[in-house]
Design a protein around this motif. Sequence first.
Motif, PDB file in Angstrom:
ATOM      1  N   LYS B  44     106.049-100.199 -18.422  1.00 39.08           N
ATOM      2  CA  LYS B  44     105.103 -99.413 -17.338  1.00 39.08           C
ATOM      3  C   LYS B  44     104.171-100.548 -16.553  1.00 39.08           C
ATOM      4  N   SER B  45     103.978-101.062 -17.411  1.00 38.85           N
ATOM      5  CA  SER B  45     103.062-102.060 -16.361  1.00 38.85           C
ATOM      6  C   SER B  45     102.908-103.123 -15.517  1.00 38.85           C
ATOM      7  N   THR B  46     104.449-103.112 -15.963  1.00 41.59           N
ATOM      8  CA  THR B  46     105.337-103.991 -14.317  1.00 41.59           C
ATOM      9  C   THR B  46     105.323-103.470 -13.466  1.00 41.59           C
ATOM     10  N   LEU B  47     105.841-102.215 -13.719  1.00 38.09           N
ATOM     11  CA  LEU B  47     106.165-101.015 -13.025  1.00 38.09           C
ATOM     12  C   LEU B  47     105.082-100.850 -11.538  1.00 38.09           C
ATOM     13  N   LEU B  48     103.493-100.912 -12.334  1.00 42.47           N
ATOM     14  CA  LEU B  48     102.653-100.382 -11.372  1.00 42.47           C
ATOM     15  C   LEU B  48     102.087-101.203 -10.755  1.00 42.47           C
ATOM     16  N   ASN B  49     102.412-102.990 -12.032  1.00 44.12           N
ATOM     17  CA  ASN B  49     102.010-103.689 -10.709  1.00 44.12           C
ATOM     18  C   ASN B  49     102.494-103.780  -9.657  1.00 44.12           C
ATOM     19  N   ILE B  50     103.620-103.560  -9.916  1.00 40.88           N
ATOM     20  CA  ILE B  50     105.018-104.243  -7.989  1.00 40.88           C
ATOM     21  C   ILE B  50     104.336-102.962  -7.325  1.00 40.88           C
ATOM     22  N   ILE B  51     104.105-101.582  -7.907  1.00 44.06           N
ATOM     23  CA  ILE B  51     103.922-101.213  -7.222  1.00 44.06           C
ATOM     24  C   ILE B  51     102.258-100.968  -5.674  1.00 44.06           C
ATOM     25  N   GLY B  52     101.628-101.922  -7.166  1.00 37.24           N
ATOM     26  CA  GLY B  52     100.033-101.928  -6.417  1.00 37.24           C
ATOM     27  C   GLY B  52     100.190-103.766  -5.490  1.00 37.24           C
ATOM     28  N   LEU B  85      94.666 -99.322  -1.909  1.00 41.21           N
ATOM     29  CA  LEU B  85      94.770 -98.993  -3.014  1.00 41.21           C
ATOM     30  C   LEU B  85      93.738 -99.412  -3.729  1.00 41.21           C
ATOM     31  N   GLY B  86      93.509 -99.090  -4.996  1.00 42.95           N
ATOM     32  CA  GLY B  86      92.518 -99.293  -5.516  1.00 42.95           C
ATOM     33  C   GLY B  86      92.587 -98.846  -6.967  1.00 42.95           C
ATOM     34  N   PHE B  87      92.269 -99.547  -7.417  1.00 39.97           N
ATOM     35  CA  PHE B  87      92.713-100.419  -9.158  1.00 39.97           C
ATOM     36  C   PHE B  87      91.885-100.107 -10.090  1.00 39.97           C
ATOM     37  N   ILE B  88      92.379 -99.179 -11.597  1.00 41.63           N
ATOM     38  CA  ILE B  88      91.889 -99.408 -12.167  1.00 41.63           C
ATOM     39  C   ILE B  88      92.403 -99.599 -13.858  1.00 41.63           C
ATOM     40  N   LYS B 147      81.327 -97.657 -18.368  1.00 36.99           N
ATOM     41  CA  LYS B 147      82.430 -98.819 -17.905  1.00 36.99           C
ATOM     42  C   LYS B 147      83.861 -98.225 -17.273  1.00 36.99           C
ATOM     43  N   GLN B 148      84.388 -97.403 -18.005  1.00 33.97           N
ATOM     44  CA  GLN B 148      85.938 -97.206 -17.020  1.00 33.97           C
ATOM     45  C   GLN B 148      84.845 -96.420 -15.534  1.00 33.97           C
ATOM     46  N   ARG B 149      83.914 -95.052 -15.433  1.00 36.50           N
ATOM     47  CA  ARG B 149      83.741 -95.149 -14.491  1.00 36.50           C
ATOM     48  C   ARG B 149      83.029 -95.081 -13.726  1.00 36.50           C
ATOM     49  N   VAL B 150      82.693 -96.931 -13.459  1.00 39.57           N
ATOM     50  CA  VAL B 150      82.420 -97.299 -12.805  1.00 39.57           C
ATOM     51  C   VAL B 150      83.466 -98.596 -12.600  1.00 39.57           C
ATOM     52  N   ALA B 151      84.438 -98.799 -13.202  1.00 41.35           N
ATOM     53  CA  ALA B 151      85.955 -99.084 -12.944  1.00 41.35           C
ATOM     54  C   ALA B 151      86.424 -98.997 -12.677  1.00 41.35           C
ATOM     55  N   ILE B 152      85.882 -96.740 -11.762  1.00 45.34           N
ATOM     56  CA  ILE B 152      86.580 -96.125 -11.427  1.00 45.34           C
ATOM     57  C   ILE B 152      86.126 -95.617  -9.743  1.00 45.34           C
ATOM     58  N   ALA B 153      84.866 -95.311  -9.771  1.00 47.63           N
ATOM     59  CA  ALA B 153      83.801 -96.430  -9.146  1.00 47.63           C
ATOM     60  C   ALA B 153      84.030 -97.380  -7.530  1.00 47.63           C
ATOM     61  N   ARG B 154      84.341 -98.565  -8.552  1.00 45.77           N
ATOM     62  CA  ARG B 154      85.038 -99.571  -7.923  1.00 45.77           C
ATOM     63  C   ARG B 154      86.440 -99.345  -7.114  1.00 45.77           C
ATOM     64  N   ALA B 155      87.233 -98.498  -7.661  1.00 42.86           N
ATOM     65  CA  ALA B 155      88.408 -98.369  -7.185  1.00 42.86           C
ATOM     66  C   ALA B 155      88.261 -97.477  -6.122  1.00 42.86           C
ATOM     67  N   ILE B 156      87.456 -96.559  -6.346  1.00 40.99           N
ATOM     68  CA  ILE B 156      87.128 -95.546  -4.257  1.00 40.99           C
ATOM     69  C   ILE B 156      86.361 -95.947  -3.736  1.00 40.99           C
ATOM     70  N   ILE B 163      96.357 -94.634  -5.774  1.00 39.29           N
ATOM     71  CA  ILE B 163      95.152 -95.776  -6.850  1.00 39.29           C
ATOM     72  C   ILE B 163      95.686 -95.753  -8.269  1.00 39.29           C
ATOM     73  N   LEU B 164      95.787 -96.961  -8.587  1.00 39.23           N
ATOM     74  CA  LEU B 164      96.721 -97.154  -9.394  1.00 39.23           C
ATOM     75  C   LEU B 164      95.763 -97.483 -10.627  1.00 39.23           C
ATOM     76  N   ALA B 165      96.066 -96.836 -12.109  1.00 35.47           N
ATOM     77  CA  ALA B 165      95.592 -96.258 -13.301  1.00 35.47           C
ATOM     78  C   ALA B 165      96.500 -97.482 -14.504  1.00 35.47           C
ATOM     79  N   ASP B 166      96.409 -98.497 -14.602  1.00 37.72           N
ATOM     80  CA  ASP B 166      97.074 -98.874 -15.632  1.00 37.72           C
ATOM     81  C   ASP B 166      96.721 -98.628 -17.429  1.00 37.72           C
ATOM     82  N   GLU B 167      96.382 -97.481 -17.943  1.00 41.87           N
ATOM     83  CA  GLU B 167      95.774 -97.042 -19.199  1.00 41.87           C
ATOM     84  C   GLU B 167      94.908 -97.304 -18.763  1.00 41.87           C
ATOM     85  N   PRO B 168      93.548 -95.642 -18.456  1.00 41.10           N
ATOM     86  CA  PRO B 168      92.316 -96.218 -18.437  1.00 41.10           C
ATOM     87  C   PRO B 168      92.139 -95.783 -19.462  1.00 41.10           C
ATOM     88  N   THR B 169      92.204 -94.300 -20.161  1.00 43.40           N
ATOM     89  CA  THR B 169      91.633 -93.777 -21.409  1.00 43.40           C
ATOM     90  C   THR B 169      92.122 -94.408 -22.488  1.00 43.40           C
TER      91      THR B 169
END
Lengths: 446, 221
Positions: B44-52, B85-88, B147-156, B163-169
């Motif tokens: 899963k993460s490998t796929l996300l990294n390739i898309i990102g 792109l934005g990453f979480i 912290k995760q909300r800050v990461a979202i703010a950074r992504a957007i 936006i590519l989110a790798d297990e954000p929750t």
Amino acid sequence: MISNYFKLAWRVLGRRKFFTFISLFTISFTLGILMVILSFMQSELGSNAPLSNKDELIHLPYIELRKTHFDTIPEIDTLITNGTTKYDTTYQYKSRGTSTSSSTFNKNIIVDYLSDIPFTKQVTVYSDNNLFDFFINGVKLTMQLMFADENYFKIFDHKIIAGRAFESSDITNANQVMVISSLSAEKYFGRTENILGEEIKIDEKTYEIIGVYQHSGKIISFVSPDAILPHTILDESDSDPFYFGGFRAIYQKDANIEINQLKKEIVNASANIPLDHPANDFGFNEVKLVPRTYNEMFAQGIYYDRDPTKSHRIIKWTVLLLLLFFIALPTINLINLNTSRILERSSEIGVRKSFGATDTNIVTQFIAENIIQTFIGGIIGLCLAILMISFLNNIGYMANAKLIINFKFFLYSFIVTLFFGIVSGAIPAYRMSKLPIVNALKENKL
Amino acid sequence: MINLKNISKVYRTKTIETTALNKIDLQVAKGEFLSIMGPSGCGKSTLLNIIGLLDQPSGGELSIDGETTSNYKGKSLSKFRNEKLGFIFQSFHLIPDLNIIDNVEVPLLYRKINAKQRKEMAAKALESVGLANRKKHFPNQLSGGQKQRVAIARAIVGNPEIILADEPTGNLDSHMGDEVMNILSNLNKDNKTTIIMVTHDERMAKKTDRLIRLYDGSQVA
């Protein structure tokens, strides 16, 4: 961007206190020590009063008399021709060794035969410092006295703070006068003012103080005597053999010639010195003069080689290599520290690259952090150097020496340190910037 | 918008060859909210990294907005990541030495935007995730959800299209997880931002437009 780098650098320094301490200590200590060493070198070897003319000066400290022994040496060969033994003898006339005798000059040799040398602006004849004991108010004191001519004060720009230096009449008439250093004035009279006309009795003779010069703060003896008297007071003709005595010469070159030209002229002037004098009872057949520049003379004092240029070359390269080594050690240390620090932050590098940082951005960031760190270290180093130098001056670690902070050298040292600071940051940062983002993020040290 | 054709990823050592992704074909439409599920190690993460564009595929072709991404190298690749792109990340990956607003500002540092404008944009992004009053705090002063909300703010903050989110929750409790998920859903609805999210949580995945499943590097649903 720059303010962001600065903010980050400041935070990184604050967060990793031990690392910061080691880094700043390394930079500031290196700079501090380097400054003290350079300050010492500048103080002793720099062109500053009373040695402002030092690069125009040639020192002639010794005269060397040589006698080369020649012998006729027979060599007998045995040949057998047609069963008959024959002898073939050849004779060679060649050197079988050299005897030498060297010492400082009889002043008359300098005055009579070595004063009129082409390309010379002026020449001074001066003695080594001689220790004399005398009593003031029942207390025994010791002074290092030098005997010199009036040119001494022209060649060496001692600052006269009271009275005057020698005039030619003082020398011609062998006046019983002396010019003393400010250090001696303080030591013997407790003041430097109002001592002109005071008298000091040495060897049953009374000398009047006609001038006071500012103590040079150097450890080189010929610019740091306690007092200087006219050389004509001493009559060497009776007490010394014709060639040898207690005097040396220093020549100042004409403005438009190379220093080596004057050196050659001095070497050639050895032909002026007569060898048929009765004092040459050993039969020396050659006079050798080895003139040397100030730096060569200084180098010979540390590492003696008969060839002063070789002494100078060896000392120069040794000092340069030591300084380089001295800078290289902390640099390697900094590279190691920075590598581990940057490795710790590989995850940050991954994040930054994910959000669009180029390799150049990453390298620039770490270089900027290093520059800021080196700059702070530099300021601490300067403070450290000022403290160390004032401490060394206060405790009088070396008689008469006075170190000064030279800001030009500080700037050079700082540039060198900054250069190594940049290199020590750039090398690991460049390596890390090439790390694949996915791998960098896996480090997860944030 | 995003088109994956026969994407494979093989990790090779001297002795072992491991297939992380096996000929994945996937299309993601503009404005779609896609979730990817599957057991650990399924790729899963490998796929996300390739898309990102954080990793390169061993085979196949990826195109975004009709552009083949293998054409992007060096600076152009960085620029593409920065603007599109934005990453979480699951573990937030905030920079501990920077305060919250400076963390959010990071993507803008690599654009030619002046400091004042950067600050305004970062403040606005923080406001949109409900953290306007925490600008001067540092990451270690925040809870996981914050912290995760800050990461979202950074992504957007840079208005990326994807936006590519790798297990954000993944590192959050259910309440915090819901909060983060709501922010992502709103972002998708309001801004039409395309979101691809990797998750282990079936409940979160159901809130997205579409779910795909991977197993041993292959798409199974």
